[in-house]
Design a protein around this motif. Sequence first.
Motif, mmCIF file in Angstrom:
data_model
loop_
_atom_site.group_PDB
_atom_site.id
_atom_site.type_symbol
_atom_site.label_atom_id
_atom_site.label_comp_id
_atom_site.label_asym_id
_atom_site.label_seq_id
_atom_site.Cartn_x
_atom_site.Cartn_y
_atom_site.Cartn_z
ATOM 1 N N VAL A 12 53.466 42.551 52.112
ATOM 2 C CA VAL A 12 52.450 43.597 52.214
ATOM 3 C C VAL A 12 51.668 43.732 50.902
ATOM 4 C CG1 VAL A 12 52.066 46.078 52.483
ATOM 5 C CG2 VAL A 12 53.650 44.889 54.009
ATOM 6 N N ALA A 13 52.395 43.764 49.784
ATOM 7 C CA ALA A 13 51.744 43.929 48.477
ATOM 8 C C ALA A 13 50.812 42.758 48.169
ATOM 9 C CB ALA A 13 52.797 44.068 47.386
ATOM 10 N N LEU A 14 51.274 41.543 48.449
ATOM 11 C CA LEU A 14 50.443 40.370 48.169
ATOM 12 C C LEU A 14 49.222 40.338 49.094
ATOM 13 C CD1 LEU A 14 50.330 38.032 46.254
ATOM 14 C CD2 LEU A 14 51.668 36.664 47.847
ATOM 15 N N SER A 15 49.391 40.807 50.313
ATOM 16 C CA SER A 15 48.261 40.885 51.246
ATOM 17 C C SER A 15 47.211 41.868 50.734
ATOM 18 C CB SER A 15 48.745 41.320 52.634
ATOM 19 O OG SER A 15 49.647 40.373 53.177
ATOM 20 N N ILE A 16 47.672 42.993 50.188
ATOM 21 C CA ILE A 16 46.752 43.992 49.643
ATOM 22 C C ILE A 16 45.985 43.426 48.447
ATOM 23 C CG2 ILE A 16 46.595 46.216 48.460
ATOM 24 C CD1 ILE A 16 48.965 47.149 50.187
ATOM 25 N N VAL A 17 46.715 42.766 47.539
ATOM 26 C CA VAL A 17 46.074 42.154 46.368
ATOM 27 C C VAL A 17 45.023 41.140 46.810
ATOM 28 C CG1 VAL A 17 46.443 40.649 44.368
ATOM 29 C CG2 VAL A 17 48.051 42.494 44.844
ATOM 30 N N THR A 18 45.379 40.339 47.819
ATOM 31 C CA THR A 18 44.462 39.319 48.335
ATOM 32 C C THR A 18 43.194 39.953 48.911
ATOM 33 O OG1 THR A 18 46.330 37.871 48.884
ATOM 34 C CG2 THR A 18 44.217 37.377 49.930
ATOM 35 N N LEU A 19 43.368 41.008 49.707
ATOM 36 C CA LEU A 19 42.215 41.669 50.332
ATOM 37 C C LEU A 19 41.305 42.341 49.300
ATOM 38 C CD1 LEU A 19 43.936 43.230 53.481
ATOM 39 C CD2 LEU A 19 42.348 41.287 53.418
ATOM 40 N N VAL A 20 41.906 42.847 48.220
ATOM 41 C CA VAL A 20 41.109 43.484 47.166
ATOM 42 C C VAL A 20 40.284 42.452 46.401
ATOM 43 C CG1 VAL A 20 41.238 44.713 44.962
ATOM 44 C CG2 VAL A 20 42.630 45.476 46.895
ATOM 45 N N LEU A 21 40.895 41.317 46.073
ATOM 46 C CA LEU A 21 40.222 40.304 45.264
ATOM 47 C C LEU A 21 39.308 39.381 46.066
ATOM 48 C CD1 LEU A 21 43.136 39.200 42.884
ATOM 49 C CD2 LEU A 21 41.257 40.774 42.375
ATOM 50 N N LEU A 22 39.588 39.257 47.361
ATOM 51 C CA LEU A 22 38.874 38.287 48.195
ATOM 52 C C LEU A 22 37.349 38.451 48.172
ATOM 53 C CD1 LEU A 22 39.098 35.913 50.113
ATOM 54 C CD2 LEU A 22 39.412 37.530 52.001
ATOM 55 N N PRO A 23 36.800 39.652 48.360
ATOM 56 C CA PRO A 23 35.326 39.775 48.362
ATOM 57 C C PRO A 23 34.685 39.301 47.061
ATOM 58 C CG PRO A 23 36.355 41.775 49.210
ATOM 59 C CD PRO A 23 37.451 40.952 48.609
ATOM 60 N N PHE A 24 35.333 39.599 45.928
ATOM 61 C CA PHE A 24 34.792 39.188 44.634
ATOM 62 C C PHE A 24 34.836 37.664 44.489
ATOM 63 C CE2 PHE A 24 36.468 43.495 44.072
ATOM 64 C CZ PHE A 24 35.353 44.137 43.548
ATOM 65 N N GLY A 28 31.806 35.033 44.144
ATOM 66 C CA GLY A 28 31.796 34.093 43.028
ATOM 67 C C GLY A 28 31.597 32.663 43.481
ATOM 68 N N LEU A 29 32.242 32.298 44.597
ATOM 69 C CA LEU A 29 32.097 30.951 45.143
ATOM 70 C C LEU A 29 30.705 30.736 45.724
ATOM 71 C CD1 LEU A 29 35.571 30.597 46.917
ATOM 72 C CD2 LEU A 29 34.799 29.317 44.922
ATOM 73 N N ALA A 30 30.202 31.760 46.423
ATOM 74 C CA ALA A 30 28.898 31.634 47.075
ATOM 75 C C ALA A 30 27.768 31.434 46.080
ATOM 76 C CB ALA A 30 28.634 32.869 47.933
ATOM 77 N N PHE A 31 27.846 32.123 44.933
ATOM 78 C CA PHE A 31 26.780 32.058 43.939
ATOM 79 C C PHE A 31 27.204 31.315 42.677
ATOM 80 C CE2 PHE A 31 26.055 35.882 46.501
ATOM 81 C CZ PHE A 31 24.762 35.634 46.966
ATOM 82 N N ASP A 32 28.373 30.658 42.742
ATOM 83 C CA ASP A 32 28.926 29.907 41.607
ATOM 84 C C ASP A 32 28.928 30.754 40.336
ATOM 85 O OD1 ASP A 32 30.180 27.713 40.490
ATOM 86 O OD2 ASP A 32 28.295 26.797 39.827
ATOM 87 N N LEU A 33 29.429 31.988 40.470
ATOM 88 C CA LEU A 33 29.525 32.900 39.343
ATOM 89 C C LEU A 33 30.756 32.582 38.502
ATOM 90 C CD1 LEU A 33 28.680 36.232 41.214
ATOM 91 C CD2 LEU A 33 27.108 34.733 39.957
ATOM 92 N N ARG A 34 30.698 32.919 37.239
ATOM 93 C CA ARG A 34 31.808 32.616 36.331
ATOM 94 C C ARG A 34 33.105 33.305 36.755
ATOM 95 N NH1 ARG A 34 31.994 30.107 31.578
ATOM 96 N NH2 ARG A 34 33.732 30.522 30.176
ATOM 97 N N MET A 35 32.992 34.456 37.440
ATOM 98 C CA MET A 35 34.201 35.192 37.800
ATOM 99 C C MET A 35 35.087 34.435 38.775
ATOM 100 S SD MET A 35 32.838 38.261 40.271
ATOM 101 C CE MET A 35 32.016 37.944 41.834
ATOM 102 N N ARG A 36 34.536 33.428 39.481
ATOM 103 C CA ARG A 36 35.374 32.659 40.410
ATOM 104 C C ARG A 36 36.460 31.885 39.676
ATOM 105 N NH1 ARG A 36 34.942 27.437 39.750
ATOM 106 N NH2 ARG A 36 32.980 26.430 39.145
#
Length: 265
Positions: A12-24, A28-36
């Motif tokens: 559950v905890a890892l799923s939450i972490v994944t869902l929080v970070l996923l949009p960012f 990052g991948l879509a626009f090749d941003l450094r944060m990826r």
Amino acid sequence: MITWLRIGVIVVALSIVTLVLLPFQMAGLAFDLRMRRYIPRYWHRAACWLLGIRIHLHGRIDRRRPLMLAANHASWKDILVLGAVADVAFIAKSEVADWPVFGLLAKLQKTIFVARDQKRQAGQQVNEIAERMKAGEIVVLFPEGTTSDGNRLLDIKSSLFGAAAAAVPSVPGNVVHVQPVAIAYTRVYGMAMGRYHRPIAAWPGDIELVPHLMGVLKAEAIDVDVSFGEAVAFRAGDNRKALSAEVAAKIRRMLLARLRGRDYG
């Protein structure tokens, strides 16, 4: 009952972490941003903490670029460990892209997938590796080409260093720094992990994933020692087999020293 409760909390905890970070990460991948590059590090650190993987560092990552890390490979946990230590990009065989869960996570981290048996794609793949290193990304290679039992270093395939050799003409200074890294799983439940218990941490090819994964989830604490050796400068005209032999010797010395509980010197 407590074990299954702990597994549930981890999932559950890892799923939450994944869902929080996923949009960012998706942005990052879509626009090749450094944060990826650095978002996966937060995910890996969270995963290691939740799984009870305690990382002990020896030495440091070379500051020079372009840099390729060449590490021994005992388990999928190696990716969590190295991903928690630094912002890295992994080189993986193309089949990994189709693995359930692991394949998706690899794509989200922008892993470089290499089709070793398809020569037509070789040039394109080498160009991607070269471009990523030129951009300052640290690329990780597992030159054994497969996972071991964690007790030894398997034969290194010098052909896998072809990416470094081919990238040399395209990178600044026409040199690629290849740094050997030894990943040694040393303790479980706070006790020294011998050859018999090391498969709890390692994942050799003859062990099914699900039982192995359950064993990792049930283990409350696994200690791993990560040793960084002296980088080898690889230039145009240098011998790829000589590079392979030198890197293999350094990894083997560091790995055996850590497994025996000694400092590498």
